[in-house]
Design a protein around this motif. Sequence first.
Motif, PDB file in Angstrom:
ATOM      1  N   ASN A 127       5.284 -88.002  65.783  1.00  0.00           N
ATOM      2  CA  ASN A 127       4.969 -88.214  64.361  1.00  0.00           C
ATOM      3  C   ASN A 127       4.659 -86.908  63.621  1.00  0.00           C
ATOM      4  N   LEU A 128       5.030 -85.769  64.236  1.00  0.00           N
ATOM      5  CA  LEU A 128       4.701 -84.472  63.622  1.00  0.00           C
ATOM      6  C   LEU A 128       5.233 -84.351  62.189  1.00  0.00           C
ATOM      7  N   VAL A 129       6.503 -84.654  62.014  1.00  0.00           N
ATOM      8  CA  VAL A 129       7.120 -84.443  60.707  1.00  0.00           C
ATOM      9  C   VAL A 129       6.499 -85.378  59.657  1.00  0.00           C
ATOM     10  N   GLN A 144       7.881 -75.100  49.832  1.00  0.00           N
ATOM     11  CA  GLN A 144       8.282 -73.690  50.015  1.00  0.00           C
ATOM     12  C   GLN A 144       7.071 -72.772  50.197  1.00  0.00           C
ATOM     13  N   TYR A 145       5.873 -73.293  49.931  1.00  0.00           N
ATOM     14  CA  TYR A 145       4.663 -72.482  50.111  1.00  0.00           C
ATOM     15  C   TYR A 145       3.957 -72.756  51.437  1.00  0.00           C
ATOM     16  N   LEU A 146       4.662 -73.477  52.315  1.00  0.00           N
ATOM     17  CA  LEU A 146       4.146 -73.676  53.678  1.00  0.00           C
ATOM     18  C   LEU A 146       5.173 -73.136  54.658  1.00  0.00           C
ATOM     19  N   ASN A 147       4.690 -72.453  55.690  1.00  0.00           N
ATOM     20  CA  ASN A 147       5.549 -71.960  56.764  1.00  0.00           C
ATOM     21  C   ASN A 147       4.877 -72.327  58.084  1.00  0.00           C
ATOM     22  N   LEU A 148       5.674 -72.641  59.078  1.00  0.00           N
ATOM     23  CA  LEU A 148       5.093 -72.997  60.374  1.00  0.00           C
ATOM     24  C   LEU A 148       5.486 -71.975  61.429  1.00  0.00           C
ATOM     25  N   GLU A 149       4.512 -71.548  62.227  1.00  0.00           N
ATOM     26  CA  GLU A 149       4.771 -70.575  63.290  1.00  0.00           C
ATOM     27  C   GLU A 149       4.773 -71.279  64.637  1.00  0.00           C
ATOM     28  N   THR A 165      13.803 -81.262  65.696  1.00  0.00           N
ATOM     29  CA  THR A 165      12.525 -81.233  64.977  1.00  0.00           C
ATOM     30  C   THR A 165      12.519 -80.100  63.958  1.00  0.00           C
ATOM     31  N   MET A 166      13.033 -78.932  64.368  1.00  0.00           N
ATOM     32  CA  MET A 166      13.088 -77.792  63.441  1.00  0.00           C
ATOM     33  C   MET A 166      13.925 -78.147  62.212  1.00  0.00           C
ATOM     34  N   HIS A 167      15.047 -78.847  62.439  1.00  0.00           N
ATOM     35  CA  HIS A 167      15.886 -79.247  61.299  1.00  0.00           C
ATOM     36  C   HIS A 167      15.140 -80.180  60.365  1.00  0.00           C
ATOM     37  N   GLU A 168      14.401 -81.126  60.958  1.00  0.00           N
ATOM     38  CA  GLU A 168      13.646 -82.063  60.117  1.00  0.00           C
ATOM     39  C   GLU A 168      12.602 -81.324  59.283  1.00  0.00           C
ATOM     40  N   ILE A 169      11.983 -80.302  59.878  1.00  0.00           N
ATOM     41  CA  ILE A 169      10.983 -79.513  59.154  1.00  0.00           C
ATOM     42  C   ILE A 169      11.653 -78.732  58.024  1.00  0.00           C
ATOM     43  N   ASN A 170      12.787 -78.115  58.360  1.00  0.00           N
ATOM     44  CA  ASN A 170      13.567 -77.389  57.346  1.00  0.00           C
ATOM     45  C   ASN A 170      14.011 -78.310  56.211  1.00  0.00           C
ATOM     46  N   ASP A 171      14.387 -79.538  56.577  1.00  0.00           N
ATOM     47  CA  ASP A 171      14.850 -80.488  55.565  1.00  0.00           C
ATOM     48  C   ASP A 171      13.745 -80.842  54.569  1.00  0.00           C
TER      49      ASP A 171
END
Length: 279
Positions: A127-129, A144-149, A165-171
């Motif tokens: 359920n991360l996204v 656009q003002y949040l970035n995840l490391e 998961t990375m794609h979902e975050i990018n989306d």
Amino acid sequence: AKSIGRNNYQLFESAMNKRAAERLLLAGDLRRALERDEFFLAYQPQVCLTSGRITGMEALIRWQHPERGFVSPGEFIPLAEETKLIIPIGEWVLYTACRQNKAWQDAGFTPVCVSVNLSAFQFGQPNLVAMIKKVLEETGLEPQYLNLEITESITMNNVERAINTMHEINDLGIGISIDDFGTGYSSLNYLKKFPIQTLKIDQSFVRDMTEEHQDVAIPTAIIAMAHSLNLKVIAEGVETEVQQQMLRERGCDEMQGYLISRPLPALEFEKLFHSLPGQ
Ligand code: C2E
Ligand code: CA
Ligand code: CA
Ligand code: CA
């Protein structure tokens, strides 16, 4: 000699038990720390190496333990992962960082990106996204003002799933950085497939860039590789002018480190924010 060996072993064993007991105690304290409001975030600026302008800040968790004083995240984050407490703690971090960044924007600061660290266990949560989406909605921060490391090791278990998961975050419109880059084992082949925007050069490589040693081969290679993949590069742990200059000459985009500022609690960060160029 045998009896000495045994004595040593017993000493060793009791030291191990002591350590295990210590960790158990700390885990209990960690469980209560959220309720008791013992965590806060420190923010460290990330600045452009050519203009000196602030482009963002990394949010770093701090724990003020009532008896032990400050416990470093290097100590309690691994414990939080083992005990799964990283889930509520990580959610608190994300929520607090987003709310703070939105508050700074509302107060009239130039909008910049806040970077939040995700641990491997958090990253693997189904359920991360949805959680991230909820936090953005509740805080009103634009994505656009949040970035995840994330670190390379996150992707080790299941690369395809991690990429999804990375794609979902990018989306959602959120950027992703690979943290501590160069210390993990991800192959260049994977790196090419990752939907990421930034590489962070690990501070161990920056530390080797002294005036005497000029050991700059790895940062140079990372910068060249990142740029050929159209990624931005941030050097972390920059402490000296010499390091700053060497990185600048090699085209590194941004830096973060004690040379600019230590991570600061929100109120102190705000004062620094005012004093940096571009505000
Ligand atoms: P990291 O993400 O690699 O964070 C950078 C660490 O380097 C931070 O340590 C920061 O205070 C330190 N640092 C920054 N500039 C310099 C410098 O110029 N010189 C030196 N020597 N150190 C510098 P910190 O805050 O103790 O955090 C340690 C690690 O704990 C972080 O490493 C990260 O892996 C983890 N961590 C911290 N906050 C969080 C969090 O909210 N969530 C998760 N999952 N992990 C966190
Ligand atoms: Ca980080
Ligand atoms: Ca790092
Ligand atoms: Ca690190």
